[in-house]
Scaffold this motif. Structure first.
Motif, PDB file in Angstrom:
ATOM      1  N   MET A   1      95.183  34.262  20.183  1.00  0.00           N
ATOM      2  CA  MET A   1      95.565  35.538  19.587  1.00  0.00           C
ATOM      3  C   MET A   1      94.711  36.656  20.177  1.00  0.00           C
ATOM      4  N   THR A   2      95.302  37.833  20.301  1.00  0.00           N
ATOM      5  CA  THR A   2      94.600  39.021  20.774  1.00  0.00           C
ATOM      6  C   THR A   2      94.777  40.127  19.753  1.00  0.00           C
ATOM      7  N   GLU A   3      93.697  40.866  19.476  1.00  0.00           N
ATOM      8  CA  GLU A   3      93.760  41.965  18.525  1.00  0.00           C
ATOM      9  C   GLU A   3      93.562  43.291  19.247  1.00  0.00           C
ATOM     10  N   TYR A   4      94.556  44.160  19.098  1.00  0.00           N
ATOM     11  CA  TYR A   4      94.497  45.508  19.659  1.00  0.00           C
ATOM     12  C   TYR A   4      94.278  46.504  18.524  1.00  0.00           C
ATOM     13  N   ARG A   5      93.491  47.535  18.803  1.00  0.00           N
ATOM     14  CA  ARG A   5      93.307  48.608  17.838  1.00  0.00           C
ATOM     15  C   ARG A   5      93.482  49.952  18.544  1.00  0.00           C
ATOM     16  N   ARG A   6      93.827  50.962  17.767  1.00  0.00           N
ATOM     17  CA  ARG A   6      93.832  52.339  18.264  1.00  0.00           C
ATOM     18  C   ARG A   6      92.724  53.091  17.544  1.00  0.00           C
ATOM     19  N   ILE A   7      91.863  53.739  18.309  1.00  0.00           N
ATOM     20  CA  ILE A   7      90.731  54.453  17.736  1.00  0.00           C
ATOM     21  C   ILE A   7      90.598  55.810  18.402  1.00  0.00           C
ATOM     22  N   LEU A   8      89.800  56.674  17.779  1.00  0.00           N
ATOM     23  CA  LEU A   8      89.383  57.918  18.417  1.00  0.00           C
ATOM     24  C   LEU A   8      88.119  57.626  19.210  1.00  0.00           C
ATOM     25  N   LEU A   9      88.187  57.820  20.497  1.00  0.00           N
ATOM     26  CA  LEU A   9      87.041  57.558  21.371  1.00  0.00           C
ATOM     27  C   LEU A   9      86.751  58.833  22.150  1.00  0.00           C
ATOM     28  N   ASP A  10      85.636  59.470  21.811  1.00  0.00           N
ATOM     29  CA  ASP A  10      85.274  60.754  22.427  1.00  0.00           C
ATOM     30  C   ASP A  10      86.420  61.749  22.331  1.00  0.00           C
ATOM     31  N   GLY A  11      87.082  61.767  21.162  1.00  0.00           N
ATOM     32  CA  GLY A  11      88.115  62.760  20.890  1.00  0.00           C
ATOM     33  C   GLY A  11      89.510  62.396  21.339  1.00  0.00           C
ATOM     34  N   ALA A  12      89.681  61.257  21.997  1.00  0.00           N
ATOM     35  CA  ALA A  12      91.005  60.849  22.477  1.00  0.00           C
ATOM     36  C   ALA A  12      91.461  59.576  21.783  1.00  0.00           C
ATOM     37  N   ALA A  13      92.786  59.471  21.588  1.00  0.00           N
ATOM     38  CA  ALA A  13      93.357  58.247  21.027  1.00  0.00           C
ATOM     39  C   ALA A  13      93.434  57.194  22.121  1.00  0.00           C
ATOM     40  N   GLY A  32      81.193  49.769  18.551  1.00  0.00           N
ATOM     41  CA  GLY A  32      81.122  48.754  17.517  1.00  0.00           C
ATOM     42  C   GLY A  32      82.281  48.856  16.550  1.00  0.00           C
ATOM     43  N   VAL A  33      82.746  47.720  16.071  1.00  0.00           N
ATOM     44  CA  VAL A  33      83.867  47.692  15.146  1.00  0.00           C
ATOM     45  C   VAL A  33      83.603  48.575  13.930  1.00  0.00           C
ATOM     46  N   ASP A  34      82.410  48.496  13.371  1.00  0.00           N
ATOM     47  CA  ASP A  34      82.104  49.233  12.150  1.00  0.00           C
ATOM     48  C   ASP A  34      81.871  50.715  12.400  1.00  0.00           C
ATOM     49  N   GLU A  35      81.618  51.105  13.652  1.00  0.00           N
ATOM     50  CA  GLU A  35      81.378  52.511  13.953  1.00  0.00           C
ATOM     51  C   GLU A  35      82.645  53.251  14.364  1.00  0.00           C
ATOM     52  N   ALA A  36      83.700  52.546  14.665  1.00  0.00           N
ATOM     53  CA  ALA A  36      84.909  53.159  15.207  1.00  0.00           C
ATOM     54  C   ALA A  36      85.653  53.967  14.143  1.00  0.00           C
ATOM     55  N   VAL A  37      86.248  55.066  14.592  1.00  0.00           N
ATOM     56  CA  VAL A  37      87.167  55.851  13.761  1.00  0.00           C
ATOM     57  C   VAL A  37      88.578  55.360  14.072  1.00  0.00           C
ATOM     58  N   HIS A  38      89.188  54.705  13.113  1.00  0.00           N
ATOM     59  CA  HIS A  38      90.455  54.036  13.366  1.00  0.00           C
ATOM     60  C   HIS A  38      91.650  54.973  13.210  1.00  0.00           C
ATOM     61  N   LEU A  39      92.670  54.686  13.993  1.00  0.00           N
ATOM     62  CA  LEU A  39      93.989  55.281  13.869  1.00  0.00           C
ATOM     63  C   LEU A  39      94.966  54.168  13.509  1.00  0.00           C
ATOM     64  N   PRO A  40      96.177  54.513  13.033  1.00  0.00           N
ATOM     65  CA  PRO A  40      97.164  53.445  12.868  1.00  0.00           C
ATOM     66  C   PRO A  40      97.325  52.697  14.186  1.00  0.00           C
ATOM     67  N   PRO A  41      97.414  51.373  14.153  1.00  0.00           N
ATOM     68  CA  PRO A  41      97.415  50.597  15.399  1.00  0.00           C
ATOM     69  C   PRO A  41      98.664  50.769  16.245  1.00  0.00           C
ATOM     70  N   VAL A  42      99.715  51.367  15.692  1.00  0.00           N
ATOM     71  CA  VAL A  42     100.943  51.603  16.435  1.00  0.00           C
ATOM     72  C   VAL A  42     101.477  52.995  16.089  1.00  0.00           C
ATOM     73  N   VAL A  43     102.388  53.488  16.940  1.00  0.00           N
ATOM     74  CA  VAL A  43     103.030  54.785  16.710  1.00  0.00           C
ATOM     75  C   VAL A  43     104.537  54.525  16.612  1.00  0.00           C
ATOM     76  N   PRO A  44     105.038  54.257  15.430  1.00  0.00           N
ATOM     77  CA  PRO A  44     106.443  53.870  15.290  1.00  0.00           C
ATOM     78  C   PRO A  44     107.379  55.075  15.281  1.00  0.00           C
ATOM     79  N   SER A  45     108.635  54.823  15.651  1.00  0.00           N
ATOM     80  CA  SER A  45     109.661  55.849  15.458  1.00  0.00           C
ATOM     81  C   SER A  45     110.228  55.762  14.047  1.00  0.00           C
ATOM     82  N   LYS A  46     110.057  54.604  13.407  1.00  0.00           N
ATOM     83  CA  LYS A  46     110.532  54.437  12.032  1.00  0.00           C
ATOM     84  C   LYS A  46     109.771  53.313  11.348  1.00  0.00           C
ATOM     85  N   ILE A  47     109.719  53.405  10.020  1.00  0.00           N
ATOM     86  CA  ILE A  47     109.074  52.403   9.182  1.00  0.00           C
ATOM     87  C   ILE A  47     110.099  51.977   8.138  1.00  0.00           C
TER      88      ILE A  47
END
Length: 282
Positions: A1-13, A32-47
């Motif tokens: 298994m692989t885990e992907y995340r979306r974070i703010l890194l130096d102001g960029a997604a 670090g996992v605990d230091e990251a500012v998280h974004l939703p892991p995906v950008v959907p067109s619909k939910i």
């Protein structure tokens, strides 16, 4: 298994890959996992979300499942992330958590069988399908404001590929206490069935999200509460509840209500059963 995340890194997604306690960006940067500012892991067109799927939830409402799944739509403006604040608007009292598993589409999907659906799924993430039941009297059909108000769709922390959804435990904790405890084995319709069902008439695009239902014991939470959803193999999604600084406007539209249906739905009962009363929550 692989885990992907979306974070703010130096102001960029940035989409990163989890490596133990670190999140690695494609250019070699790490956080670090605990230091990251998280974004939703995906950008959907619909939910898209299923109304009822877990047998424990149906039993709780003293009802029965329909012959086929029914669904509602959450707007993408409801998206929230791991660590984000979930807003309970002023003048509203009945904000419920619903711990869920989210299916994330990996490639354009239309008119596939359940046996083929897995080939179109990129992976899975943890979700909390919050409901603002104060608007249930007016929006019960569409669930638009009940389930679609801003911040009411946290996803994360990561998107996990190669995860087997069979027989996995899902729990919701409020302030460290277990509130929901279920297993995907209790679902009537599995992940592949849901994808195939929706894709009969609605084209699903990469990143689109399907919420697969919640077990029994969805209950109201209040500002100051910390809500965590744990899914075996997917991790823990954590959010905190805050009070909205501006009241829901009283000069337009249907107003928040506290009817018998609202109270009973929020507290897990069949609203048609009389005598369901509850104290008002601050």
């Amino acid at each position: 298994m692989t885990e992907y995340r979306r974070i703010l890194l130096d102001g960029a997604a940035v989409e990163v890959v989890r490596d133990g306690d670190r999140l690695l960006a494609p250019d070699g940067r790490a956080v670090g996992v605990d230091e990251a500012v998280h974004l939703p892991p995906v950008v959907p067109s619909k939910i898209i979300a299923v109304h009822l799927n877990y047998h424990s939830r149906v039993t709780e409402f003293q009802g029965r499942l329909p012959p086929a799944p029914t669904y509602f739509h959450k707007p993408t403006s409801a998206l929230n992330a791991h660590g984000g604040a979930v807003v309970r608007p002023e003048r509203c009292e009945w904000l419920n958590y619903e711990g869920e598993i989210a299916i994330v589409i990996g490639r354009t999907c239309r008119n596939v069988s359940p046996a083929e659906a897995g080939e179109y799924i990129r992976g899975y993430t943890v979700a909390n399908d919050y409901g603002l039941h104060d608007f249930r009297d007016t929006d019960a059909g569409s669930m638009l404001r009940v389930k679609g108000s801003d911040t009411l769709c946290p996803l994360g922390p990561g998107l996990v590929t190669g995860w087997d959804f069979h027989g996995k435990r899902i729990r919701t904790l409020v302030n460290g206490e277990v509130a929901q405890d279920g297993n995907t084995a209790d679902m009537e319709w599995d992940m592949h069935y849901l994808v195939a069902d929706i894709a009969r008439t609605i084209t699903l695009y990469p990143g689109d999200v399907l919420l697969s239902g919640t077990p029994a014991n969805s209950r109201p939470v209040r500002p100051g509460d910390v809500v965590e959803v744990e899914v075996e193999g997917l991790g823990t999604l954590r959010n905190h509840i805050v009070s909205g600084p501006v009241p829901v406007r009283a000069d337009v539209g249907a107003q928040p209500t506290e009817s018998e249906e609202v109270r009973s739905t929020a507290l897990g009962g069949d609203w048609e059963f009389r005598g369901v009363r509850a104290p008002r929550r601050p």
